[in-house]
Design an enzyme around this catalytic site. Structure first.
Site, PDB file in Angstrom:
ATOM      1  N   HIS A  93      32.274  37.507  39.418  1.00  0.00           N
ATOM      2  CA  HIS A  93      32.537  38.589  40.374  1.00  0.00           C
ATOM      3  C   HIS A  93      31.859  39.864  39.903  1.00  0.00           C
ATOM      4  O   HIS A  93      32.217  40.959  40.328  1.00  0.00           O
ATOM      5  CB  HIS A  93      34.036  38.840  40.492  1.00  0.00           C
ATOM      6  CG  HIS A  93      34.837  37.606  40.662  1.00  0.00           C
ATOM      7  ND1 HIS A  93      35.430  36.972  39.604  1.00  0.00           N
ATOM      8  CD2 HIS A  93      35.099  36.856  41.756  1.00  0.00           C
ATOM      9  CE1 HIS A  93      36.042  35.882  40.042  1.00  0.00           C
ATOM     10  NE2 HIS A  93      35.852  35.788  41.345  1.00  0.00           N
ATOM     11  N   HIS A 111      31.598  31.878  46.167  1.00  0.00           N
ATOM     12  CA  HIS A 111      31.127  31.013  45.091  1.00  0.00           C
ATOM     13  C   HIS A 111      30.571  29.701  45.636  1.00  0.00           C
ATOM     14  O   HIS A 111      30.472  28.716  44.917  1.00  0.00           O
ATOM     15  CB  HIS A 111      32.262  30.724  44.110  1.00  0.00           C
ATOM     16  CG  HIS A 111      32.944  31.945  43.597  1.00  0.00           C
ATOM     17  ND1 HIS A 111      32.266  32.929  42.918  1.00  0.00           N
ATOM     18  CD2 HIS A 111      34.230  32.366  43.693  1.00  0.00           C
ATOM     19  CE1 HIS A 111      33.121  33.904  42.606  1.00  0.00           C
ATOM     20  NE2 HIS A 111      34.312  33.581  43.069  1.00  0.00           N
TER      21      HIS A 111
END
Lengths: 329, 329
Positions: free
Chosen positions: A218, A56
């Site tokens: 995700h 991320h």
């Protein structure tokens, strides 16, 4: 899969080495851990710690520094860090005034951060937690009970980091955090899936002309697939859904974050921001904080998310605008 | 082509509207132009102006602000801004002490910026230029005589912006600039081509397992295609070629910029930086400035570039490290 890497097993270690080398003025890697800590922690202030799976970037290590996070705990890609790693982060951040953990709402993160809290308390460190669940896309998800924590987490880092820097107590910061997370909401749209290096192919595949609203960071399923639309139509969808949640009225004050998911050029993010602007102006909102860029990505996913924060507390606006010394704010 | 846009003809205008809205605290769009200018220009300092075709975001508008650029002139995507637009940028930046133009070496930019210089001088504004040609990949190219100007340009913005902020004269800044550009060199590698929205498909296509060294930021041909290699091998190629150019020796001081080309996650950029680190340490270099991230992109191109700057002038290092107030530094 085309990626600039060596062995997939080495990515986390090499990334943290590269990051802590590149920004050695600001941060340090705690030896033999996957913790990136602020340099020169001092001043008996509350430590703010966040983290989660990697992939991320710049979250979360990019937000370590004066005025934001004291430490970031970096798990393997899309995998929660273990409790002992989170404990190392807590220890690195503690300077006697206690530590607040900012947790994105994923079951693995919640469990491991809570376990680390218990371990730290056994060592005499006072720990509180704030849970971020800003993603309004869906209730419950592949790795989550309730709503997921996504890009709004960075605004929590910023506001609580400022509170800690200002010398507020752990109890005060926990109280701000619990109020804050209710006032932050996010919704995203994906144009492509992310490729986890160890998997070697995208986590999901959309058609050439297809997008998906509400995909998680995700690759968790969203709420609707559609044909690719104009930026204006996308803005109408995301702003409309956020409006339904906030139930805002003309004259209300908000902040806006347009976040790229990793593979989306800034050019497109700015075009999208322009469409968001038009819609918020139509509704008569006062927009007192704005930011555009990649803050919470999903590796190479194309797409973006829109985060809004209800800003009726002037201290929060001030905190969002305060200067910080980090890699990526 | 999957892009978050409206009409392709409107991208530049909408991007500039979105950018100047999002960062209205820092910058302003000069009305009826494609110029992004620093807010509150004052203090009788030399103005630093750069620009060129769009598609390289955050360059150049992202580097407008105190301590860097006074104004950025934004052309259509991959197209030089017209002389009258550059003139508007010069006027916005001039505060009586003259204006220095930082030009990337592309024939269109050189011609249009030089014409704007002439126009400005006719209006009584003193103008100097510095030409950046840091890309060592090839001599002459699709749009260039000589070497191309790429990511190293941002370091020129930073150092000359600091010189201007420190109150140096136009002649002094021009002198620093002319010395500086000889000490900055860049080499890149592309994994994919960039898609210009109005074209709708990538400017060039590489095989699934193929990369190309030395591709330009508009997709100009590089110097060698190969199978995808490890990050370490890529670092060896780029560092090796830069070493041949600089001819460095142990103990020399350098700065390093790893720049993502738009579609490459930060994760990979940090992994690559770690490999660069190992090679520079082997050679005994002192690395006194480091930066990683997207500063000069090619829309959505996957790949990165490595820029090095020979730092035997302590003032340059100080300038690189000085705080600035911009969107993207």
């Amino acid at each position: 899969m085309k990626k600039i890497i060596n062995q997939t097993d080495d990515i986390l270690n090499e990334m943290l080495e590269g990051l802590s080398y590149a920004y050695s003025d600001l941060v340090t890697r705690v030896p033999e851990t996957n913790v990136i800590a602020k340099k020169n922690i001092s001043g008996s202030k509350v430590g703010i710690v966040s983290g989660g799976g990697s992939g991320h970037e710049p979250a979360h290590a990019g937000f370590v520094g004066t005025g934001m996070l004291s430490a970031a705990v970096c798990g393997e890609i899309f995998t929660s860090p273990t409790p002992d790693q989170v404990l190392e982060g807590i220890k690195a951040a503690d300077d006697g005034a206690g530590v607040l953990l900012v947790i994105k709402n994923y079951s693995g993160d919640v469990m491991n951060f809570e376990m680390a809290k218990d371990l730290a308390e056994m060592e005499g460190i006072e720990v509180e937690t704030v849970l971020v669940d800003d993603d309004i896309a869906v209730e419950d998800s592949t790795y989550t009970a309730g709503r997921r924590g996504v890009a709004g987490t960075i605004l929590v880092h910023k506001i609580l980091g400022h509170a800690a820097e200002s010398g507020k107590s752990l109890a005060e910061i926990k109280e701000i955090g619990d109020k804050l997370v209710k006032e932050i909401k996010t919704l995203g749209v994906a144009l492509t899936g992310a490729t986890v290096p160890a998997v070697g192919k995208p986590g999901f595949v959309l058609e050439e002309d297809e997008i998906e609203f509400g995909v998680g960071i995700h690759g968790e399923p969203g709420y609707r697939k559609e044909k690719l639309q104009s930026s204006r139509k996308l803005a109408e969808e995301l702003v409309g859904k956020l409006k339904d949640e906030f139930n805002w009225k003309s004259g209300d004050t908000y902040g806006v974050l347009v976040n790229g998911l990793g593979g989306t050029p800034l050019m497109e993010q700015f075009v999208f921001m322009n469409d968001v602007k038009a819609l918020l102006e139509e509704d008569g909102l006062v927009v007192d904080f704005k930011k555009v860029g990649d803050v919470m990505t999903s590796i190479d996913m194309e797409g973006l998310s829109l985060t809004m924060i209800h800003l009726d507390t002037p201290e929060w606006t001030e905190a969002l605008k305060a200067p910080v010394t980090t890699i990526a704010w």
